[in-house]
Design an enzyme around this catalytic site. Structure first.
Site, mmCIF file in Angstrom:
data_model
loop_
_atom_site.group_PDB
_atom_site.id
_atom_site.type_symbol
_atom_site.label_atom_id
_atom_site.label_comp_id
_atom_site.label_asym_id
_atom_site.label_seq_id
_atom_site.Cartn_x
_atom_site.Cartn_y
_atom_site.Cartn_z
ATOM 1 N N SER A 62 0.845 -1.199 0.000
ATOM 2 C CA SER A 62 0.000 0.000 0.000
ATOM 3 C C SER A 62 0.873 1.238 0.000
ATOM 4 C CB SER A 62 -0.892 0.020 1.237
ATOM 5 O OG SER A 62 -0.109 0.252 2.397
ATOM 6 N N ASP A 63 0.357 2.313 -0.590
ATOM 7 C CA ASP A 63 0.998 3.597 -0.336
ATOM 8 C C ASP A 63 0.855 3.853 1.167
ATOM 9 O OD1 ASP A 63 2.249 6.035 -0.443
ATOM 10 O OD2 ASP A 63 1.094 6.808 -2.131
ATOM 11 N N TRP A 64 1.643 4.770 1.666
ATOM 12 C CA TRP A 64 1.747 4.954 3.119
ATOM 13 C C TRP A 64 0.436 5.478 3.710
ATOM 14 C CZ3 TRP A 64 5.230 2.394 1.220
ATOM 15 C CH2 TRP A 64 6.436 2.085 1.830
#
Ligand code: BGC
Length: 741
Positions: free
Chosen positions: A286-288
């Protein structure tokens, strides 16, 4: 006229120290153990998949859960705990020493390794990824990735986070400088080659932000609506091409939603397209902070939650597996994807070895890429190249006395010695422009030692105009600072720089504008200046590269990877979506925007396709760029069987150069497309008077349409118009490719 390249002499004015920290990784295992006895998966003769499955067979449930999430924000958030053993990167996954599985240490590295200052390390700032795309040179893209890979290794990292390939649908997007422009073939090829370069250093690679994270305004809440045919033929085609080339270890899913579901829990994007259709073998991270659920995300294709403090893939996932809501087979698949990528990249067998980053080599590589990426947009009366002489030159604006601008956000690289325009100890601050110590003034002076060069910071247009008036030449440096988490509200240069350029141009007819921008900008003054040079964010070798271009030691060859519109009215979305009704001057932070739908009515017509279909004339077209020489195209022919195109390019001018030849196709009428597509390109190096025959293969997916009923690419029978030339707006050669039913 000088020939095209001089030998470069490196002159770095800084030294640096690398502090080797105590962050020991768990690299013992496969490197030290006897593979045949204790850990059979250490046998390199086995496939990455076999090795991964053998490890999984030995893992406990807790160990599997440990691998599918990171350990929190760490160095990214002041006050957040820094996990033991981490290498101070943006992400960390602890390894499993008893099984010989090393930690995963991830570092942001879109345009060079981020946060080097944190550990007193050095990292090379490369030209922006968009700039590199302007080289149209897959070899330069590979070199770009190689620089990143080798510097990550030297610093003890084993995974790069970068590889942005979101298409430039929104020219005001704050992150365009991290991406590779508006065309799926060009962007996909360049980013694919870049990430292949990272992998060549035994560093795991990444492609992001999957998918449709095309603007920063409302990036966490924007719900993108776009029909699947158009999606596959535009944004996802860029991912498809780059993934096929790079074989990425990871693909980062993005913050936004697509058709109602967040990208990191979107079954269509992750399971149907990425894993099934594109046959992506690595893992989805996932993106952060882009994970929003446990069971839905796991079932719909997310494999790893980053940075991992959201508590979705730790205890809650363990419970969901124990409850049977997430099958053990799915958890095993998540872990398998991570492990096989580690084995495939070589991070288990050949873990990073700490050394001192070589700043000289990095700078030389960065300069080479910059020289290929700078685009000459206007050259009236052949004001360029400049001749060394005892003349007076006014340099104006953008801290051109000391440095070159870099892009911000998570792509920010720390400048050696601190911000050249405002030296302060420590790393950079989010959203603050940082200049790198590559001084245009020094390098221009070095090219023309007898010239008198005077600098004005441009803050006062009247003072700048007065300096210009008393000089024989004025070079105005104009910039546009761009960063993650904010878009530019307009295409205009910020901070009154249009007025500055107008004032200088009115004072001196010999005015050249050098642009340091994140992407396209409007140029209301373009008819009043003689020269325009786009140098993007040019990296640590930027000023040397620029001086070589300005004085003709390097003949410009870069071409625009994106259309430059005249103004916002020409764009599919004249106002940045989500900013409607927000008064100008409000801070453009992505967090201030309420959830909204963004319908891409323009479909697959991104950039030059939109301009052609709507019959608009841009300021500068896609693929455009001037040279100090001229080229002629002739003798086009196609091969209907192999779908290749053949033509001749000749250097008809007075200087050696490299032409970027471009081939476009218009599909048969059954495709109902009112635009052409880039189908092939190549850099062609030509001595004065030289001709070369070029044979290029038309990329099969650029000839195909996506059939959603059959869920596959189809080649329509019929006549394809094939054109070739020097830009999307200049294609003198034309022929027809016949595809039989
Ligand atoms: C960005 C990513 C980046 C991550 C880690 C996010 O805000 O969108 O591109 O890799 O932060 O720093």
């Amino acid at each position: 006229m000088p020939s095209c390249r001089l030998f470069q002499v490196l002159s770095l004015s800084f030294v640096f120290a690398v502090i080797v920290t105590s962050s020991l990784d768990s690299r013992a295992a496969c490197v030290q153990d006897d593979p045949n006895t204790t850990k059979p998966w250490c046998n390199k003769a086995l496939s990455a998949d076999e090795r991964a499955d053998m490890v999984i067979g030995q893992m406990t449930l807790d160990e599997k859960i440990q691998m599918v999430h990171g350990t929190g924000w760490g160095v990214l958030r002041p006050g957040a705990p820094i996990p033991a053993g981490s290498n101070f990167g943006a992400g960390f996954m602890p390894g499993i020493p008893r099984l010989g599985i090393p930690n995963i240490d991830l570092a942001d590295s879109a345009v060079g390794v981020r946060m080097a200052a944190y550990q007193s390390r050095y990292a090379t700032l490369l030209p922006s990824a968009l700039g590199a795309a302007a080289s149209w040179d897959p070899g330069a893209a590979f070199l770009y990735g190689d620089v990143i890979g080798r510097e990550l290794r030297a610093q003890g990292f084993n995974m790069s986070i970068g590889g942005g390939v979101d298409l430039m649908r929104e020219p005001r997007n704050g992150r365009n400088f991290e991406y590779a422009g508006e065309d799926p073939l060009l962007a996909g090829t360049m980013v694919g080659m870049l990430e292949k370069g990272v992998l060549s250093e035994h560093v795991m690679n990444d492609i992001k932000h999957y998918a449709l994270n095309d603007q920063e305004t409302g990036r966490n809440v924007v719900n993108v609506l776009l029909d699947k045919k158009a999606l596959r033929e535009s944004d996802l085609l860029a991912f498809e091409i780059s993934i096929a080339i790079a074989d990425p270890s990871g693909v980062m899913c993005s913050y936004n939603l697509y058709e109602g579901d967040h990208a990191c829990e979107n079954d269509y994007l992750l399971n149907q397209v990425l894993k099934k259709d594109l046959k992506f073998k690595g893992w989805v991270l996932s993106d952060w902070g882009a994970t929003h659920s446990t069971v839905k995300a796991a079932i719909n294709g997310l494999d790893q939650d980053m940075p991992g403090d959201d508590n979705y893939f730790s205890a809650p996932l363990k419970k969901s597996v124990e409850d049977g809501q997430v099958p053990m087979s799915r958890l095993n698949d998540m872990v398998h994807r991570i492990l096989r990528s580690m084995f495939a990249a070589g991070v288990v067998d050949e873990p990073p070895i700490r050394t001192v980053v070589d700043p000289f080599r990095g700078r030389e590589d960065a300069q080479h890429i910059a020289e290929e990426s700078i685009v000459l947009l206007k050259n009236s009366g052949q004001i360029l190249p400049l001749k060394p002489s005892a003349t007076t030159i006014a340099l104006i604006g953008s801290h051109a006395d000391v440095g070159v601008l870099s892009g911000g956000g998570s792509a920010q690289v720390d400048a050696p010695g601190g911000n050249a325009a405002n030296p302060q100890p420590g790393g950079s601050k989010w959203g603050q422009p940082v200049y790198f110590p590559s001084s245009p003034m020094k390098n221009i002076q070095a090219k023309s030692p007898q010239a008198t060069i005077k600098y004005s910071d441009g803050a006062d247009p009247t003072a700048a105009a007065s300096l210009a008036r008393s000089s024989s030449l004025a070079i105005v440096f104009a910039n546009q600072f761009m960063s993650e988490s904010m878009d530019s509200p307009t295409l205009s240069l910020p901070n009154n720089q249009d007025a500055l350029i107008e004032a200088v141009a009115a004072a001196n007819p010999n005015t050249v504008v050098v642009l340091e921008t994140g992407g396209p900008v409007s140029m209301p003054w373009v008819d009043h200046v003689k020269g325009v040079v786009e140098m993007w964010y040019p990296g640590i070798g930027g000023a040397q590269a620029l001086a070589n271009i300005l004085f003709g030691d390097v003949n410009p060859s870069g071409k625009l990877p994106a259309t430059f519109a005249r103004n916002e009215v020409q764009l599919p979305h004249p106002i940045v979506p989500g900013l409607e009704g927000i008064p100008p001057g409000e801070p453009l932070r992505e967090r201030n925007v309420k959830p909204f739908d963004l319908t891409y009515n323009e479909g697959a017509k991104v950039g030059y396709k939109w301009f052609e279909a709507t019959n608009k004339q841009p300021l500068f077209p896609f693929g455009f760029g001037l040279s100090y020489t001229s080229y002629a195209y002739s003798d086009i022919a196609v091969d209907d069987t192999y779908r290749t195109v053949h033509f001749t390019v000749r250097n008809t001018g007075q200087c050696a150069g490299t032409e970027i030849a471009q081939v476009y196709v218009t599909l048969p009428s059954a495709a109902k497309e009112d635009y052409k597509r880039l189908a092939a390109f190549q850099r062609v190096k030509l001595a004065v008077g030289e001709s070369k025959d070029v044979t290029l293969t038309l990329h099969p997916l650029t000839l195909s349409v996506f059939n959603t009923q059959q869920n596959g690419w189809r080649l329509l029978p019929g006549d394809y118009t094939v054109t070739a030339g020097s830009s999307s707006a200049d294609t003198p050669l034309k022929t027809t490719l016949h595809v039989r039913p």
